[in-house]
Design a protein around this motif. Structure first.
Motif, PDB file in Angstrom:
ATOM      1  N   GLY A   1      25.050   4.479 -45.473  1.00 29.38           N
ATOM      2  CA  GLY A   1      26.401   5.005 -45.410  1.00 29.38           C
ATOM      3  C   GLY A   1      27.402   3.972 -44.933  1.00 29.38           C
ATOM      4  O   GLY A   1      27.040   2.881 -44.495  1.00 29.38           O
ATOM      5  N   SER A   2      28.689   4.335 -45.031  1.00 24.93           N
ATOM      6  CA  SER A   2      29.787   3.447 -44.625  1.00 24.93           C
ATOM      7  C   SER A   2      30.471   4.014 -43.393  1.00 24.93           C
ATOM      8  O   SER A   2      31.155   5.044 -43.473  1.00 24.93           O
ATOM      9  CB  SER A   2      30.805   3.313 -45.760  1.00 24.93           C
ATOM     10  N   PRO A   3      30.281   3.381 -42.212  1.00 23.69           N
ATOM     11  CA  PRO A   3      30.917   3.873 -40.989  1.00 23.69           C
ATOM     12  C   PRO A   3      32.444   3.873 -41.093  1.00 23.69           C
ATOM     13  O   PRO A   3      33.039   2.919 -41.596  1.00 23.69           O
ATOM     14  CB  PRO A   3      30.435   2.878 -39.925  1.00 23.69           C
ATOM     15  N   LYS A   4      33.051   4.931 -40.615  1.00 23.03           N
ATOM     16  CA  LYS A   4      34.494   5.104 -40.744  1.00 23.03           C
ATOM     17  C   LYS A   4      35.281   4.264 -39.741  1.00 23.03           C
ATOM     18  O   LYS A   4      36.322   3.689 -40.087  1.00 23.03           O
ATOM     19  CB  LYS A   4      34.835   6.583 -40.562  1.00 23.03           C
ATOM     20  N   GLY A   5      34.809   4.180 -38.493  1.00 21.15           N
ATOM     21  CA  GLY A   5      35.574   3.542 -37.421  1.00 21.15           C
ATOM     22  C   GLY A   5      36.036   2.120 -37.716  1.00 21.15           C
ATOM     23  O   GLY A   5      37.241   1.825 -37.636  1.00 21.15           O
ATOM     24  N   PRO A   6      35.122   1.199 -38.052  1.00 24.26           N
ATOM     25  CA  PRO A   6      35.540  -0.179 -38.320  1.00 24.26           C
ATOM     26  C   PRO A   6      36.498  -0.294 -39.501  1.00 24.26           C
ATOM     27  O   PRO A   6      37.404  -1.134 -39.485  1.00 24.26           O
ATOM     28  CB  PRO A   6      34.215  -0.890 -38.626  1.00 24.26           C
ATOM     29  N   VAL A   7      36.303   0.545 -40.511  1.00 23.91           N
ATOM     30  CA  VAL A   7      37.184   0.517 -41.679  1.00 23.91           C
ATOM     31  C   VAL A   7      38.585   0.973 -41.298  1.00 23.91           C
ATOM     32  O   VAL A   7      39.591   0.371 -41.681  1.00 23.91           O
ATOM     33  CB  VAL A   7      36.615   1.389 -42.819  1.00 23.91           C
ATOM     34  N   GLU A   8      38.649   2.042 -40.518  1.00 25.32           N
ATOM     35  CA  GLU A   8      39.940   2.567 -40.061  1.00 25.32           C
ATOM     36  C   GLU A   8      40.690   1.518 -39.255  1.00 25.32           C
ATOM     37  O   GLU A   8      41.909   1.337 -39.420  1.00 25.32           O
ATOM     38  CB  GLU A   8      39.708   3.820 -39.228  1.00 25.32           C
ATOM     39  N   ALA A   9      39.967   0.784 -38.388  1.00 26.01           N
ATOM     40  CA  ALA A   9      40.598  -0.257 -37.576  1.00 26.01           C
ATOM     41  C   ALA A   9      41.134  -1.383 -38.458  1.00 26.01           C
ATOM     42  O   ALA A   9      42.225  -1.914 -38.220  1.00 26.01           O
ATOM     43  CB  ALA A   9      39.587  -0.809 -36.561  1.00 26.01           C
ATOM     44  N   SER A  10      40.367  -1.754 -39.488  1.00 24.44           N
ATOM     45  CA  SER A  10      40.801  -2.815 -40.408  1.00 24.44           C
ATOM     46  C   SER A  10      42.055  -2.403 -41.157  1.00 24.44           C
ATOM     47  O   SER A  10      42.994  -3.192 -41.327  1.00 24.44           O
ATOM     48  CB  SER A  10      39.683  -3.150 -41.401  1.00 24.44           C
ATOM     49  N   ILE A  11      42.086  -1.167 -41.617  1.00 21.22           N
ATOM     50  CA  ILE A  11      43.243  -0.673 -42.362  1.00 21.22           C
ATOM     51  C   ILE A  11      44.504  -0.742 -41.507  1.00 21.22           C
ATOM     52  O   ILE A  11      45.553  -1.217 -41.947  1.00 21.22           O
ATOM     53  CB  ILE A  11      43.005   0.777 -42.833  1.00 21.22           C
TER      54      ILE A  11
END
Length: 219
Positions: free
Chosen positions: A89-99
């Motif tokens: 799966g793709s963790p949401k937290g790090p992606v949200e921070a990058s965005i």
């Protein structure tokens, strides 16, 4: 050629690039990152054990099955799947921070994963692109020219490729990769334009309010 920085702060994009095997996704992904090295890959989570040389947090986030399922239950995964006895799966937290930091993130997922991400809470920031081969004959030629598989394996890859092609209309953009350099330029144009989407420019509302205030002052 380097990416041109935007004049206003922006949100990052969740970039999903997909194609059947042999249609050029790997090469085009590499070229996109050469154009803008700040574009990073999302680090997937998995319940399978690490392989020799793999580093937790760099290659994958290695989780227990209980921890993985807990994150899914708590909506902490943008997408997930069960493959050959293990969860990915793709963790949401790090992606949200990058965005929020204005950094684009690349995803290596199939059409089902792409749909889950588009239907997630971050879906408004998704840019999905599917690459088609110019013909089935050319796709078969590219697979044969690799010299990596026997005919039986190539036949299986061709069938899987058609399954993937059948979902072409689930993507925002579809490019026919008949010329690698031209397709690269079209992809760069798409990313450049999508970075200017209204949803990607959080400062627009404040700027318009400033314009309104200035307008009122001139009356």
């Amino acid at each position: 050629m380097n990416a041109t920085p935007l004049s206003m702060p922006r949100r990052g994009l969740l970039i999903i690039l997909s194609s059947p095997s042999g249609a050029g996704k790997t090469t085009l992904t590499r070229r996109l990152r050469d154009w803008d090295p700040s574009i990073t890959f999302s680090v997937s989570a998995t319940t399978r054990p690490p392989r020799p040389g793999e580093v937790d947090g760099r290659d994958y986030q290695f989780l227990s099955e209980a921890e993985f399922k807990s994150r899914v239950t708590n909506s902490e995964m943008l997408e997930h799947a069960h493959v050959f006895g293990n969860f990915y799966g793709s963790p949401k937290g790090p992606v949200e921070a990058s965005i929020e930091a204005g950094r684009d993130v690349l995803f290596d997922v199939d059409w089902q994963g792409a749909q889950q991400i588009k239907n997630s809470s971050l879906g408004q920031h998704v840019l999905s692109v599917f690459f088609l081969p110019p013909s089935i004959t050319e796709l078969h030629r590219r697979l044969v020219s690799r010299g990596q598989d026997d005919e039986a394996t190539i036949a299986k890859r061709m069938q899987k490729s058609w399954d993937e092609i059948s979902h072409w209309d689930a993507y925002d953009y579809v490019l026919i990769n008949d010329d690698l350099d031209a397709t690269e330029q079209r992809l760069i144009s798409i990313v450049t334009a999508e970075r200017l989407r209204r949803t990607q420019q959080p400062g627009l509302t404040s700027h318009v309010r400033t314009l309104q205030s200035e307008f009122e002052d001139t009356r």
